[in-house]
Design an enzyme around this catalytic site. Structure first.
Site, short mmCIF file in Angstrom:
data_model
loop_
_atom_site.label_atom_id
_atom_site.label_comp_id
_atom_site.label_asym_id
_atom_site.label_seq_id
_atom_site.Cartn_x
_atom_site.Cartn_y
_atom_site.Cartn_z
N GLU A 153 10.03 -3.67 10.08
CA GLU A 153 10.38 -2.40 9.44
C GLU A 153 10.98 -1.43 10.45
O GLU A 153 10.39 -1.16 11.52
CB GLU A 153 9.13 -1.78 8.78
CG GLU A 153 9.45 -0.44 8.10
CD GLU A 153 8.42 0.00 7.07
OE1 GLU A 153 7.50 -0.76 6.74
OE2 GLU A 153 8.58 1.15 6.59
N GLU A 195 -0.72 -5.21 8.95
CA GLU A 195 0.16 -4.53 9.91
C GLU A 195 -0.38 -4.65 11.33
O GLU A 195 -1.53 -4.30 11.58
CB GLU A 195 0.29 -3.05 9.54
CG GLU A 195 0.91 -2.82 8.18
CD GLU A 195 1.06 -1.33 7.85
OE1 GLU A 195 0.76 -0.46 8.71
OE2 GLU A 195 1.47 -1.03 6.72
N ASP A 249 0.84 -1.21 0.00
CA ASP A 249 0.00 0.00 0.00
C ASP A 249 0.87 1.26 0.00
O ASP A 249 0.36 2.37 -0.03
CB ASP A 249 -1.02 -0.01 1.14
CG ASP A 249 -0.38 -0.03 2.51
OD1 ASP A 249 0.86 -0.14 2.61
OD2 ASP A 249 -1.13 0.08 3.51
N SER A 250 2.19 1.06 -0.03
CA SER A 250 3.12 2.18 -0.28
C SER A 250 2.78 2.84 -1.62
O SER A 250 3.19 3.97 -1.88
CB SER A 250 4.57 1.69 -0.30
OG SER A 250 4.71 0.56 -1.14
N LYS A 273 -0.76 -9.40 3.33
CA LYS A 273 0.04 -8.82 4.42
C LYS A 273 -0.84 -7.86 5.21
O LYS A 273 -1.65 -7.14 4.63
CB LYS A 273 1.27 -8.09 3.86
CG LYS A 273 2.11 -7.42 4.94
CD LYS A 273 3.49 -7.03 4.45
CE LYS A 273 3.53 -5.71 3.74
NZ LYS A 273 3.10 -4.57 4.54
N ASP A 293 -1.00 -6.25 0.02
CA ASP A 293 -1.30 -5.60 1.30
C ASP A 293 -2.79 -5.42 1.51
O ASP A 293 -3.51 -4.97 0.60
CB ASP A 293 -0.69 -4.18 1.31
CG ASP A 293 0.58 -4.09 2.11
OD1 ASP A 293 0.82 -4.95 2.98
OD2 ASP A 293 1.34 -3.13 1.88
O1 KIV Z 1 3.66 -1.06 1.46
C1 KIV Z 1 4.82 -1.48 1.34
O2 KIV Z 1 5.49 -1.34 0.30
C2 KIV Z 1 5.40 -2.17 2.50
C3 KIV Z 1 6.87 -2.48 2.46
C4 KIV Z 1 7.66 -1.24 2.54
C5 KIV Z 1 7.25 -3.47 3.47
O3 KIV Z 1 4.72 -2.46 3.41
#
Ligand code: KIV
Length: 268
Positions: A184, A117, A44-45, A115, A87
């Site tokens: 992280e 968090e 989600d970056s 993934k 994510d």
């Molecule tokens: O969203 C993302 O790209 C991430 C990575 C930086 C681990 O969570």
């Protein structure tokens, strides 16, 4: 598929770290496949590096599905596809039910793993996902969806109490059935302690070289992001001593100004 969860997890025992890159489109996916990168994260970056937001909070599940489909389509063309992790965005897994429903959307889009968090509070969610056949990657330390709680993108786990908490979180996620855990922006010695105390594979970003795998955002490692974090290495300038992408854009501008591009060979 060689890059499956089983094989990648085996590499912890063999002390053979693997590479993960966060990417969001078909072209980067093909390039990463070509390089043999074992895992691709649709992170989600993308809210920051693709959409231009100052955090990841604006990203929706529909946007994650859209980018996951783009990455999956390209990945399927590869002779050696990467493992695809997607994510769950902000607030899409606040309840077990919403986690199951939104994870199903990402898996239907072609992800091999999701993934999320957070630490111990996610134990029930992780267990239900795993029971439903959905592999899970945890993410602790600097969890960007909590940036407002942290008061910025700051290193986590410097104080002993926080270190104990992060170790306990990792152990609980491991026990609940997570296959990977992203660590992280935490001190390398804490990353080592966590790595040594969980059976699943740890994936570091700003956590030193001691983890079972590493992950970086594609634009960061290519030197395209302004003010990159301390942990980012520009692998383009490291490889060829100059930045060919920035150079390509400036030579194009110069050639247009000089009218040396397009040349006769580019005309019809
Ligand atoms: O969203 C993302 O790209 C991430 C990575 C930086 C681990 O969570």
């Amino acid at each position: 598929m060689k890059n499956n969860i089983h094989n990648l997890r085996q590499r912890k025992k063999a002390n053979q770290p693997f590479s993960m890159v966060a990417a969001y489109d078909a072209t980067f996916t093909a390039a990463l496949n070509h390089a043999g990168i074992e895992a691709i994260l649709i992170g989600d970056s993308l809210g920051m590096v693709v959409q231009g937001h100052t955090s990841t909070l604006a990203v929706t599940i529909e946007q994650m599905v859209y980018h996951t489909e783009a990455v999956v389509k390209a990945n399927q063309q590869s002779v050696e596809p990467a493992l695809i992790i997607a994510d769950l965005p902000f607030m899409s897994y606040a309840t077990v039910e919403s986690a199951l429903m939104n994870a199903a959307m990402l898996m239907r889009a072609g992800a091999n793993m999701i993934k999320l968090e957070g630490g111990a509070w996610l134990v029930e969610t992780v267990m239900r996902l795993v029971e439903c056949g959905i592999p899970v990657c945890g993410h602790i330390g600097l969890t960007p969806q909590s940036v407002n709680k942290f008061g910025g993108f700051k290193v986590q786990g410097r104080q002993p109490e926080q270190q104990q908490q992060l170790l306990a979180d990792a152990k609980q996620l491991d026990k609940a059935g997570a296959d990977f855990i992203v660590l992280e922006c935490i001190p390398a010695d804490l990353a080592l302690t966590i790595t040594d105390n969980v059976s699943c594979s740890t994936v570091g970003i700003g956590a030193g070289s001691v983890t079972d795998a590493q992950v970086l955002v594609c634009y960061d490692m290519l030197g395209l992001s302004d003010n990159p974090a301390r942990f980012v290495k520009n692998f383009i300038s490291a490889t060829v001593s100059e930045n060919p992408i920035a150079n390509a854009f400036s030579s194009y501008k110069k050639a247009v100004e000089e009218r040396s591009y397009p040349g006769a060979e580019h005309e019809y």
